[in-house]
Design a protein around this motif. Sequence first.
Motif, PDB file in Angstrom:
ATOM      1  N   ILE A  95       0.837  -1.206   0.000  1.00 40.33           N
ATOM      2  CA  ILE A  95       0.000   0.000   0.000  1.00 40.33           C
ATOM      3  C   ILE A  95       0.867   1.250   0.000  1.00 40.33           C
ATOM      4  O   ILE A  95       0.576   2.228  -0.704  1.00 40.33           O
ATOM      5  CB  ILE A  95      -0.946  -0.018   1.212  1.00 40.33           C
ATOM      6  N   PHE A  96       1.944   1.241   0.773  1.00 36.06           N
ATOM      7  CA  PHE A  96       2.858   2.374   0.792  1.00 36.06           C
ATOM      8  C   PHE A  96       3.404   2.642  -0.613  1.00 36.06           C
ATOM      9  O   PHE A  96       3.450   3.794  -1.075  1.00 36.06           O
ATOM     10  CB  PHE A  96       4.025   2.106   1.748  1.00 36.06           C
ATOM     11  N   ILE A  97       3.809   1.587  -1.291  1.00 35.86           N
ATOM     12  CA  ILE A  97       4.391   1.739  -2.631  1.00 35.86           C
ATOM     13  C   ILE A  97       3.352   2.267  -3.618  1.00 35.86           C
ATOM     14  O   ILE A  97       3.611   3.197  -4.388  1.00 35.86           O
ATOM     15  CB  ILE A  97       4.962   0.392  -3.120  1.00 35.86           C
ATOM     16  N   PHE A  98       2.146   1.686  -3.585  1.00 35.99           N
ATOM     17  CA  PHE A  98       1.101   2.083  -4.524  1.00 35.99           C
ATOM     18  C   PHE A  98       0.677   3.537  -4.319  1.00 35.99           C
ATOM     19  O   PHE A  98       0.505   4.279  -5.280  1.00 35.99           O
ATOM     20  CB  PHE A  98      -0.112   1.157  -4.385  1.00 35.99           C
ATOM     21  N   VAL A  99       0.499   3.931  -3.064  1.00 35.52           N
ATOM     22  CA  VAL A  99       0.069   5.300  -2.778  1.00 35.52           C
ATOM     23  C   VAL A  99       1.137   6.309  -3.182  1.00 35.52           C
ATOM     24  O   VAL A  99       0.841   7.369  -3.739  1.00 35.52           O
ATOM     25  CB  VAL A  99      -0.295   5.445  -1.285  1.00 35.52           C
ATOM     26  N   LYS A 100       2.391   5.958  -2.915  1.00 40.71           N
ATOM     27  CA  LYS A 100       3.474   6.876  -3.256  1.00 40.71           C
ATOM     28  C   LYS A 100       3.632   7.026  -4.758  1.00 40.71           C
ATOM     29  O   LYS A 100       3.852   8.137  -5.276  1.00 40.71           O
ATOM     30  CB  LYS A 100       4.789   6.375  -2.639  1.00 40.71           C
ATOM     31  N   LYS A 101       3.525   5.925  -5.501  1.00 43.26           N
ATOM     32  CA  LYS A 101       3.693   5.979  -6.954  1.00 43.26           C
ATOM     33  C   LYS A 101       2.496   6.618  -7.655  1.00 43.26           C
ATOM     34  O   LYS A 101       2.657   7.341  -8.638  1.00 43.26           O
ATOM     35  CB  LYS A 101       3.913   4.567  -7.497  1.00 43.26           C
ATOM     36  N   SER A 102       1.300   6.352  -7.165  1.00 47.29           N
ATOM     37  CA  SER A 102       0.094   6.842  -7.846  1.00 47.29           C
ATOM     38  C   SER A 102      -0.306   8.246  -7.413  1.00 47.29           C
ATOM     39  O   SER A 102      -1.045   8.927  -8.135  1.00 47.29           O
ATOM     40  CB  SER A 102      -1.071   5.885  -7.586  1.00 47.29           C
ATOM     41  N   MET A 103       0.146   8.682  -6.228  1.00 43.77           N
ATOM     42  CA  MET A 103      -0.181  10.009  -5.689  1.00 43.77           C
ATOM     43  C   MET A 103      -1.690  10.254  -5.674  1.00 43.77           C
ATOM     44  O   MET A 103      -2.201  11.230  -6.212  1.00 43.77           O
ATOM     45  CB  MET A 103       0.533  11.107  -6.484  1.00 43.77           C
ATOM     46  N   SER A 219      -9.179   6.392  -9.730  1.00 47.78           N
ATOM     47  CA  SER A 219      -7.955   5.625  -9.500  1.00 47.78           C
ATOM     48  C   SER A 219      -7.805   5.222  -8.038  1.00 47.78           C
ATOM     49  O   SER A 219      -7.389   4.100  -7.727  1.00 47.78           O
ATOM     50  CB  SER A 219      -6.732   6.436  -9.937  1.00 47.78           C
ATOM     51  N   SER A 220      -8.143   6.133  -7.133  1.00 45.70           N
ATOM     52  CA  SER A 220      -8.003   5.815  -5.709  1.00 45.70           C
ATOM     53  C   SER A 220      -8.910   4.658  -5.305  1.00 45.70           C
ATOM     54  O   SER A 220      -8.509   3.787  -4.530  1.00 45.70           O
ATOM     55  CB  SER A 220      -8.329   7.050  -4.861  1.00 45.70           C
ATOM     56  N   GLU A 221     -10.115   4.628  -5.854  1.00 47.47           N
ATOM     57  CA  GLU A 221     -11.033   3.540  -5.522  1.00 47.47           C
ATOM     58  C   GLU A 221     -10.581   2.223  -6.146  1.00 47.47           C
ATOM     59  O   GLU A 221     -10.684   1.170  -5.521  1.00 47.47           O
ATOM     60  CB  GLU A 221     -12.445   3.887  -5.987  1.00 47.47           C
ATOM     61  N   MET A 222     -10.097   2.271  -7.366  1.00 48.23           N
ATOM     62  CA  MET A 222      -9.635   1.046  -8.016  1.00 48.23           C
ATOM     63  C   MET A 222      -8.403   0.484  -7.321  1.00 48.23           C
ATOM     64  O   MET A 222      -8.286  -0.739  -7.130  1.00 48.23           O
ATOM     65  CB  MET A 222      -9.328   1.324  -9.491  1.00 48.23           C
ATOM     66  N   ILE A 223      -7.488   1.354  -6.913  1.00 43.63           N
ATOM     67  CA  ILE A 223      -6.300   0.897  -6.186  1.00 43.63           C
ATOM     68  C   ILE A 223      -6.708   0.281  -4.850  1.00 43.63           C
ATOM     69  O   ILE A 223      -6.161  -0.745  -4.424  1.00 43.63           O
ATOM     70  CB  ILE A 223      -5.313   2.059  -5.980  1.00 43.63           C
ATOM     71  N   SER A 224      -7.685   0.895  -4.196  1.00 43.64           N
ATOM     72  CA  SER A 224      -8.182   0.341  -2.940  1.00 43.64           C
ATOM     73  C   SER A 224      -8.774  -1.045  -3.150  1.00 43.64           C
ATOM     74  O   SER A 224      -8.508  -1.976  -2.370  1.00 43.64           O
ATOM     75  CB  SER A 224      -9.233   1.285  -2.350  1.00 43.64           C
ATOM     76  N   ILE A 225      -9.554  -1.223  -4.210  1.00 43.89           N
ATOM     77  CA  ILE A 225     -10.163  -2.524  -4.504  1.00 43.89           C
ATOM     78  C   ILE A 225      -9.090  -3.557  -4.828  1.00 43.89           C
ATOM     79  O   ILE A 225      -9.152  -4.712  -4.376  1.00 43.89           O
ATOM     80  CB  ILE A 225     -11.166  -2.396  -5.666  1.00 43.89           C
ATOM     81  N   PHE A 226      -8.088  -3.167  -5.605  1.00 48.59           N
ATOM     82  CA  PHE A 226      -7.010  -4.101  -5.943  1.00 48.59           C
ATOM     83  C   PHE A 226      -6.226  -4.515  -4.699  1.00 48.59           C
ATOM     84  O   PHE A 226      -5.832  -5.685  -4.570  1.00 48.59           O
ATOM     85  CB  PHE A 226      -6.073  -3.471  -6.974  1.00 48.59           C
ATOM     86  N   CYS A 227      -6.003  -3.584  -3.791  1.00 53.45           N
ATOM     87  CA  CYS A 227      -5.290  -3.922  -2.556  1.00 53.45           C
ATOM     88  C   CYS A 227      -6.122  -4.859  -1.682  1.00 53.45           C
ATOM     89  O   CYS A 227      -5.598  -5.829  -1.108  1.00 53.45           O
ATOM     90  CB  CYS A 227      -4.954  -2.649  -1.782  1.00 53.45           C
ATOM     91  N   ILE A 228      -7.416  -4.577  -1.588  1.00 48.32           N
ATOM     92  CA  ILE A 228      -8.295  -5.453  -0.815  1.00 48.32           C
ATOM     93  C   ILE A 228      -8.348  -6.841  -1.441  1.00 48.32           C
ATOM     94  O   ILE A 228      -8.300  -7.863  -0.748  1.00 48.32           O
ATOM     95  CB  ILE A 228      -9.706  -4.841  -0.725  1.00 48.32           C
ATOM     96  N   GLY A 229      -8.447  -6.883  -2.778  1.00 46.89           N
ATOM     97  CA  GLY A 229      -8.459  -8.168  -3.468  1.00 46.89           C
ATOM     98  C   GLY A 229      -7.160  -8.930  -3.273  1.00 46.89           C
ATOM     99  O   GLY A 229      -7.172 -10.159  -3.088  1.00 46.89           O
ATOM    100  N   THR A 230      -6.036  -8.211  -3.301  1.00 49.57           N
ATOM    101  CA  THR A 230      -4.742  -8.852  -3.058  1.00 49.57           C
ATOM    102  C   THR A 230      -4.674  -9.452  -1.663  1.00 49.57           C
ATOM    103  O   THR A 230      -4.194 -10.578  -1.462  1.00 49.57           O
ATOM    104  CB  THR A 230      -3.600  -7.831  -3.231  1.00 49.57           C
ATOM    105  N   GLY A 231      -5.194  -8.712  -0.682  1.00 52.48           N
ATOM    106  CA  GLY A 231      -5.214  -9.234   0.679  1.00 52.48           C
ATOM    107  C   GLY A 231      -6.098 -10.456   0.815  1.00 52.48           C
ATOM    108  O   GLY A 231      -5.745 -11.421   1.499  1.00 52.48           O
TER     109      GLY A 231
END
Length: 256
Positions: A95-103, A219-231
């Motif tokens: 999550i740290f990496i994704f948030v930092k890269k995607s801003m 993008s923020s919602e899709m990244i959140s969904i992908f992170c939740i799905g990964t978990g």
Amino acid sequence: MNVLVCLSIILFILMKFIGGEKGTRSFIALFLNFGVTFLTVFLMTVQTINPIILTLLACVVISCINLFYINSVSIKSVTAFISTLITLLFLLLLIFIFVKKSMIQGFGIEELEELTSFTLYVGIDFGKIAVCTIIMGTIGAITDTSISVSSAMNEVYHHHPLISRYDLFKSGMNVGKDILGTTTNTLYFAFIGGYLALILWFKDLTYSLGEVVNSKVFSSEMISIFCIGTGAILIIPITAWLAAYILTKNKKTAVE
């Protein structure tokens, strides 16, 4: 009578009738989790407290409520709790990496008009808040998946105590695969249901597909969904391996 009160009563009656004692505990856990979430958001305004650490502590408390309060302390709940913590720590790095890269922190340009009357100098790091939002959204999915896999494996071992560790692990993975399909679809439809108005708004703004995909709100919602799905995916092999190890290691005590 207030609509919320009526719906709460209907929900309680159904949970009590179908779930019995666990249904009652689950209903009470809803309010306990709400209290923890509300307190977490309130404490985030205190500038001396790191919001990420605060969110992780809140997730631990929520996990204890969902696993130990509802299901009591047992082999399956302890296994699910440990698996949840391991998955959460691993996800934290991603999550740290994704948030930092995607801003994706902060507000999108579509929301600026509604925010013009408010000050944005609130003294909070919005980058950390973005991380906290995704972490908090992840905890529900991974605890649900972990207790489902752990409970199923505990039941398999209870009826077949001579099963090998590998076969028990394989059974847990098979259960997890069935759960995975419904979990990913649940995340998808939750996004569609919650952001249908946003999609219609994009249409009114005549956004192209590229503009929609690159907008901060989407993008923020899709990244959140992908992170939740990964978990939700990672928790399956972690729980299956941990449950197989604990159950076969403690054959005399792993009975519920």
